[in-house]
Scaffold this motif. Structure first.
Motif, PDB file in Angstrom:
ATOM      1  N   PRO A   1     -13.736   4.223   8.241  1.00  0.00           N
ATOM      2  CA  PRO A   1     -14.778   4.282   7.216  1.00  0.00           C
ATOM      3  C   PRO A   1     -15.646   5.546   7.271  1.00  0.00           C
ATOM      4  O   PRO A   1     -15.983   6.107   6.236  1.00  0.00           O
ATOM      5  CB  PRO A   1     -15.601   3.025   7.505  1.00  0.00           C
ATOM      6  N   PHE A   2     -15.955   6.023   8.483  1.00  0.00           N
ATOM      7  CA  PHE A   2     -16.811   7.222   8.526  1.00  0.00           C
ATOM      8  C   PHE A   2     -16.062   8.437   7.970  1.00  0.00           C
ATOM      9  O   PHE A   2     -16.673   9.360   7.427  1.00  0.00           O
ATOM     10  CB  PHE A   2     -17.324   7.476   9.963  1.00  0.00           C
ATOM     11  N   VAL A   3     -14.753   8.417   8.064  1.00  0.00           N
ATOM     12  CA  VAL A   3     -13.944   9.518   7.508  1.00  0.00           C
ATOM     13  C   VAL A   3     -13.965   9.453   5.974  1.00  0.00           C
ATOM     14  O   VAL A   3     -14.194  10.460   5.289  1.00  0.00           O
ATOM     15  CB  VAL A   3     -12.485   9.443   8.028  1.00  0.00           C
TER      16      VAL A   3
ATOM     17  N   SER B   1       7.726   7.828   3.552  1.00  0.00           N
ATOM     18  CA  SER B   1       6.548   7.224   4.182  1.00  0.00           C
ATOM     19  C   SER B   1       5.923   8.324   5.035  1.00  0.00           C
ATOM     20  O   SER B   1       6.468   9.430   5.126  1.00  0.00           O
ATOM     21  CB  SER B   1       6.959   6.021   5.034  1.00  0.00           C
ATOM     22  N   TYR B   2       4.781   8.050   5.684  1.00  0.00           N
ATOM     23  CA  TYR B   2       4.223   9.110   6.535  1.00  0.00           C
ATOM     24  C   TYR B   2       3.495   8.582   7.767  1.00  0.00           C
ATOM     25  O   TYR B   2       3.016   7.448   7.795  1.00  0.00           O
ATOM     26  CB  TYR B   2       3.361  10.104   5.762  1.00  0.00           C
ATOM     27  N   VAL B   3       3.461   9.432   8.781  1.00  0.00           N
ATOM     28  CA  VAL B   3       2.591   9.214   9.951  1.00  0.00           C
ATOM     29  C   VAL B   3       1.812  10.505  10.151  1.00  0.00           C
ATOM     30  O   VAL B   3       2.382  11.537  10.493  1.00  0.00           O
ATOM     31  CB  VAL B   3       3.364   8.813  11.236  1.00  0.00           C
ATOM     32  N   ILE B   4       0.506  10.438   9.931  1.00  0.00           N
ATOM     33  CA  ILE B   4      -0.297  11.661   9.977  1.00  0.00           C
ATOM     34  C   ILE B   4      -1.527  11.501  10.885  1.00  0.00           C
ATOM     35  O   ILE B   4      -2.488  12.233  10.758  1.00  0.00           O
ATOM     36  CB  ILE B   4      -0.694  12.109   8.547  1.00  0.00           C
ATOM     37  N   ILE B   5      -1.435  10.536  11.798  1.00  0.00           N
ATOM     38  CA  ILE B   5      -2.546  10.284  12.734  1.00  0.00           C
ATOM     39  C   ILE B   5      -1.978  10.221  14.152  1.00  0.00           C
ATOM     40  O   ILE B   5      -1.010   9.491  14.403  1.00  0.00           O
ATOM     41  CB  ILE B   5      -3.225   8.920  12.419  1.00  0.00           C
ATOM     42  N   PRO B   6      -2.576  10.960  15.100  1.00  0.00           N
ATOM     43  CA  PRO B   6      -2.106  10.838  16.490  1.00  0.00           C
ATOM     44  C   PRO B   6      -2.368   9.425  17.003  1.00  0.00           C
ATOM     45  O   PRO B   6      -3.233   8.726  16.475  1.00  0.00           O
ATOM     46  CB  PRO B   6      -2.970  11.856  17.248  1.00  0.00           C
ATOM     47  N   PRO B   7      -1.638   8.994  18.029  1.00  0.00           N
ATOM     48  CA  PRO B   7      -1.817   7.617  18.506  1.00  0.00           C
ATOM     49  C   PRO B   7      -3.234   7.404  19.022  1.00  0.00           C
ATOM     50  O   PRO B   7      -3.871   8.327  19.528  1.00  0.00           O
ATOM     51  CB  PRO B   7      -0.805   7.510  19.646  1.00  0.00           C
ATOM     52  N   GLN B   8      -3.709   6.150  18.884  1.00  0.00           N
ATOM     53  CA  GLN B   8      -5.077   5.848  19.328  1.00  0.00           C
ATOM     54  C   GLN B   8      -5.046   5.665  20.842  1.00  0.00           C
ATOM     55  O   GLN B   8      -4.750   4.580  21.342  1.00  0.00           O
ATOM     56  CB  GLN B   8      -5.548   4.579  18.615  1.00  0.00           C
ATOM     57  N   ILE B   9      -5.338   6.734  21.570  1.00  0.00           N
ATOM     58  CA  ILE B   9      -5.337   6.663  23.041  1.00  0.00           C
ATOM     59  C   ILE B   9      -6.726   7.025  23.555  1.00  0.00           C
ATOM     60  O   ILE B   9      -7.466   6.171  24.008  1.00  0.00           O
ATOM     61  CB  ILE B   9      -4.217   7.557  23.630  1.00  0.00           C
ATOM     62  N   ASP B  10      -7.082   8.292  23.426  1.00  0.00           N
ATOM     63  CA  ASP B  10      -8.450   8.693  23.765  1.00  0.00           C
ATOM     64  C   ASP B  10      -8.961   9.575  22.634  1.00  0.00           C
ATOM     65  O   ASP B  10      -8.676  10.775  22.596  1.00  0.00           O
ATOM     66  CB  ASP B  10      -8.455   9.447  25.101  1.00  0.00           C
ATOM     67  N   ARG B  11      -9.703   8.939  21.718  1.00  0.00           N
ATOM     68  CA  ARG B  11     -10.195   9.662  20.544  1.00  0.00           C
ATOM     69  C   ARG B  11     -11.299  10.669  20.912  1.00  0.00           C
ATOM     70  O   ARG B  11     -11.702  11.472  20.088  1.00  0.00           O
ATOM     71  CB  ARG B  11     -10.725   8.671  19.497  1.00  0.00           C
ATOM     72  N   GLY B  12     -11.774  10.590  22.150  1.00  0.00           N
ATOM     73  CA  GLY B  12     -12.806  11.535  22.589  1.00  0.00           C
ATOM     74  C   GLY B  12     -12.217  12.874  23.012  1.00  0.00           C
ATOM     75  O   GLY B  12     -12.954  13.812  23.316  1.00  0.00           O
TER      76      GLY B  12
ATOM     77  N   GLY C   1       0.804  -1.224   0.000  1.00  0.00           N
ATOM     78  CA  GLY C   1       0.000   0.000   0.000  1.00  0.00           C
ATOM     79  C   GLY C   1       0.830   1.263   0.000  1.00  0.00           C
ATOM     80  O   GLY C   1       0.501   2.252  -0.643  1.00  0.00           O
ATOM     81  N   ARG C   2       1.912   1.243   0.789  1.00  0.00           N
ATOM     82  CA  ARG C   2       2.703   2.470   0.931  1.00  0.00           C
ATOM     83  C   ARG C   2       4.024   2.351   0.187  1.00  0.00           C
ATOM     84  O   ARG C   2       5.082   2.706   0.711  1.00  0.00           O
ATOM     85  CB  ARG C   2       2.970   2.770   2.401  1.00  0.00           C
ATOM     86  N   SER C   3       3.958   1.825  -1.031  1.00  0.00           N
ATOM     87  CA  SER C   3       5.156   1.839  -1.876  1.00  0.00           C
ATOM     88  C   SER C   3       5.528   3.308  -2.097  1.00  0.00           C
ATOM     89  O   SER C   3       4.720   4.205  -1.820  1.00  0.00           O
ATOM     90  CB  SER C   3       4.867   1.100  -3.180  1.00  0.00           C
TER      91      SER C   3
ATOM     92  N   MET D   1       0.880   7.434  14.732  1.00  0.00           N
ATOM     93  CA  MET D   1       0.629   6.162  14.063  1.00  0.00           C
ATOM     94  C   MET D   1       0.407   6.434  12.580  1.00  0.00           C
ATOM     95  O   MET D   1       0.117   7.572  12.218  1.00  0.00           O
ATOM     96  CB  MET D   1      -0.548   5.430  14.702  1.00  0.00           C
ATOM     97  N   LEU D   2       0.427   5.511  11.682  1.00  0.00           N
ATOM     98  CA  LEU D   2       0.923   4.160  11.866  1.00  0.00           C
ATOM     99  C   LEU D   2       1.900   3.987  10.735  1.00  0.00           C
ATOM    100  O   LEU D   2       1.461   3.913   9.599  1.00  0.00           O
ATOM    101  CB  LEU D   2      -0.263   3.173  11.789  1.00  0.00           C
ATOM    102  N   GLY D   3       3.180   3.982  10.995  1.00  0.00           N
ATOM    103  CA  GLY D   3       4.190   4.101   9.941  1.00  0.00           C
ATOM    104  C   GLY D   3       4.310   2.868   9.053  1.00  0.00           C
ATOM    105  O   GLY D   3       5.232   2.065   9.191  1.00  0.00           O
ATOM    106  N   THR D   4       3.387   2.743   8.106  1.00  0.00           N
ATOM    107  CA  THR D   4       3.492   1.640   7.149  1.00  0.00           C
ATOM    108  C   THR D   4       4.672   1.907   6.214  1.00  0.00           C
ATOM    109  O   THR D   4       4.803   3.001   5.673  1.00  0.00           O
ATOM    110  CB  THR D   4       2.188   1.525   6.327  1.00  0.00           C
ATOM    111  N   GLY D   5       5.520   0.928   6.055  1.00  0.00           N
ATOM    112  CA  GLY D   5       6.683   1.077   5.170  1.00  0.00           C
ATOM    113  C   GLY D   5       7.775   1.953   5.752  1.00  0.00           C
ATOM    114  O   GLY D   5       8.867   2.061   5.179  1.00  0.00           O
TER     115      GLY D   5
END
Ligand SMILES: Cc1cc2nc3c(=O)[nH]c(=O)nc-3n(C[C@H](O)[C@H](O)[C@H](O)COP(=O)(O)OP(=O)(O)OC[C@H]3O[C@@H](n4cnc5c(N)ncnc54)[C@H](O)[C@@H]3O)c2cc1C
Length: 486
Positions: free
Chosen positions: A451-453, A143-154, A97-99, A184-188
């Protein structure tokens, strides 16, 4: 410059900090968790460097570069770029996915829109475009990480239990900034050259310290990667796990242990609006996701090809009910491919002269993906039956004189020999049943956000005016009969 595979491999032999199985990885090109994917990526670079594969173009500056970095100017450029991307995705059957073409596409979008970055700090305004040229001219793997870690999404980033759970600015210095936290989540990421770091989820007032955008070389001091378990390392052979062994690109939590970033690598600094704008007021998100849909189209074709072969091998391909299932697979794949082609055909040229895939169709495809891929896999699962488990534990049973005869007698079908049948079904299992296969379902559902995003993008980009005008036209065409009105 377009790199060869060997040049790529040489470039990732450095001091990067990757921890897996309790140990620090010495060399990603030889470690069992990463060797397979580094060889795959090296092969992609060799393919691009071969002039016969039509993946090289002349840049705006007159240099020669890999088409993955192209800033398309018209529909033909978009097609040309897609065909180059497809050359790569057909090589990995859509399973990487992250070639390097994914984040390169984002950077082409950034560089095409200098006016967006001009809204930030004057000293940073050219940095994204400068880095784009550097990456393009050295054919780098980003590559990229563009999401904060999944801790408290609220909670927003600044409201979390500790200040630096998400990646943020710890210190500002004369020569740059110091970054602390995780993302998160550094694919590649483990096998790339540079990591792009920012935040694509909406930031809220108070989140200014997290509103940054920068790049960092993978061997930067204090940068640490914690990849999930490898799906390649423990596998007996390519024959037994043909996808896991070669295409496990790895996903990793990325930790910034006070990593210094010089100003020249910072594109956006403490600017919430600009962090959002870099993705959506430039063509970056659309170019990046047209790469993703091109890859996805390769993958769907591959799965369908496999389904067709398996039904033929099992002698069920002439049964009408089976043909209906194959037809359903064909419809699903054609829908995704058709939307990708429509996004290209209906592209628009933006104010900078960049050809941008039409978002109605592009995001239409993306919004369907979380249902479409599981559905394809479910139909494929149904078609293969238990044959995927009626295979020996490894290719050894096919060659061992004690077991070979049983394999040849009992694992076969009307049209294929034992070895072919085992090969076919082991490949199918790697798509639907191995850990690698399971991860791919998660990937297709989440790589572009939950998916909702993804459906939200479709909602915002459909352009309901046209649809509402049609509905209004119909509604305005009739009313309660006049003679019935009192
Ligand atoms: C295999 C894989 C590879 C990835 N690679 C990368 C990568 O290379 N780089 C990168 O930056 N990211 C990557 N990602 C991360 C990906 O972008 C995130 O998984 C994605 O943004 C979703 O965030 P999350 O996983 O924290 O899910 P969450 O945001 O926690 O959402 C999980 C679920 O909670 C529910 N939910 C949460 N919030 C809401 C809401 N507001 N409204 C309604 N429902 C809600 C939904 O059911 C949602 O599906 C990857 C993810 C996967 C699975």
């Amino acid at each position: 410059m377009v790199r060869t595979g060997n040049e790529y491999l040489e470039s990732i032999r450095d001091n990067r900090n990757i921890y897996i199985g309790g140990n620090r990885v010495d060399d990603v090109t030889t470690h069992p968790a990463f060797k397979g994917i580094t060889e795959t990526i090296a092969n992609l670079y060799d393919i691009a460097a071969d002039e016969n594969n039509n993946m090289i173009y002349k840049t705006e500056d007159g240099t020669l570069a890999n088409k993955i970095y192209m800033i398309p100017k018209n529909r033909e450029d978009l097609r040309d770029r897609r065909e180059a991307i497809k050359t790569w995705s057909d090589t990995t059957y859509g399973f990487v996915g992250r070639s390097p073409d994914h984040v390169a596409s984002f950077f082409a979008g950034f560089a095409s829109s200098p006016e967006v970055f001009e809204r930030g700090l004057p000293k940073l305004k050219d940095n994204a475009a400068n880095f784009y040229k550097f990456a393009r001219d050295n054919d780098l793997y980003l590559s990229y990480v563009i999401i904060p870690p999944q801790i408290d999404r609220g909670k927003a980033s600044h409201e979390q239990e500790e200040k630096f759970l998400a990646t943020g600015v710890y210190e500002e210095r004369e020569d740059g900034i110091v970054i602390r936290g995780s993302q998160m989540l550094g694919t590649g990421a483990a096998v790339s050259n540079y990591l792009f770091v920012s935040c694509i989820t909406p930031l809220r007032p108070g989140d200014e310290d997290y509103a940054v955008s920068f790049v960092v070389p993978m061997d930067a001091v204090g940068l640490k990667l914690y990849p999930r378990p490898s799906y390649a390392a423990d596998k007996p052979s390519i024959f037994d796990y043909p996808l896991s062994t070669r295409f496990d690109e790895s996903d990793a939590l990325v930790v910034f242990d006070d990593v210094f970033i010089p100003w020249e690598h910072v594109f956006i600094y403490k600017d919430i609006d600009l962090v959002r704008a870099q993705f959506h007021e430039t063509p970056a998100h659309k170019l990046g996701n047209s790469q993703a849909q091109t890859r996805f189209t390769s993958k769907l074709k591959f799965v369908i090809g496999l389904a067709k072969k398996i039904t033929a091998a099992n002698g069920i391909d002439k049964i009408p009910a089976v043909q209906e299932k194959l037809g359903e697979l064909a419809s699903l794949a054609a829908t995704a491919e058709g939307l990708l082609l429509a996004s290209e055909y209906e592209c628009t040229i933006d104010k900078n002269g960049t050809a941008v895939p039409n978002p109605r169709f592009l995001y239409g495809a993306m919004g369907l993906q979380n249902e479409l891929y599981p559905k394809v896999i479910s139909i494929f699962r149904e078609l293969v039956g238990g044959g995927v488990l009626q295979v020996p534990s490894s290719f050894e049973e096919l060659v061992n004189p004690e077991t070979r005869d049983d394999m040849q007698r009992y694992i076969r079908s009307a049209t294929v020999r034992s070895e072919e049948k085992v090969q076919l079904f082991k490949l199918a299992w790697d798509v639907i049943g191995s850990e690698f296969g399971g991860r791919h379902q998660q990937y297709e559902m989440f790589y572009a956000g939950a998916p909702f995003v993804a459906k939200g993008f479709s909602y915002r980009n459909y352009r309901y005016e046209e649809a509402e005008a049609l509905a209004a036209k119909c509604l305005n065409g009739y009313s309660i009969p006049k003679d019935c009105l009192v």
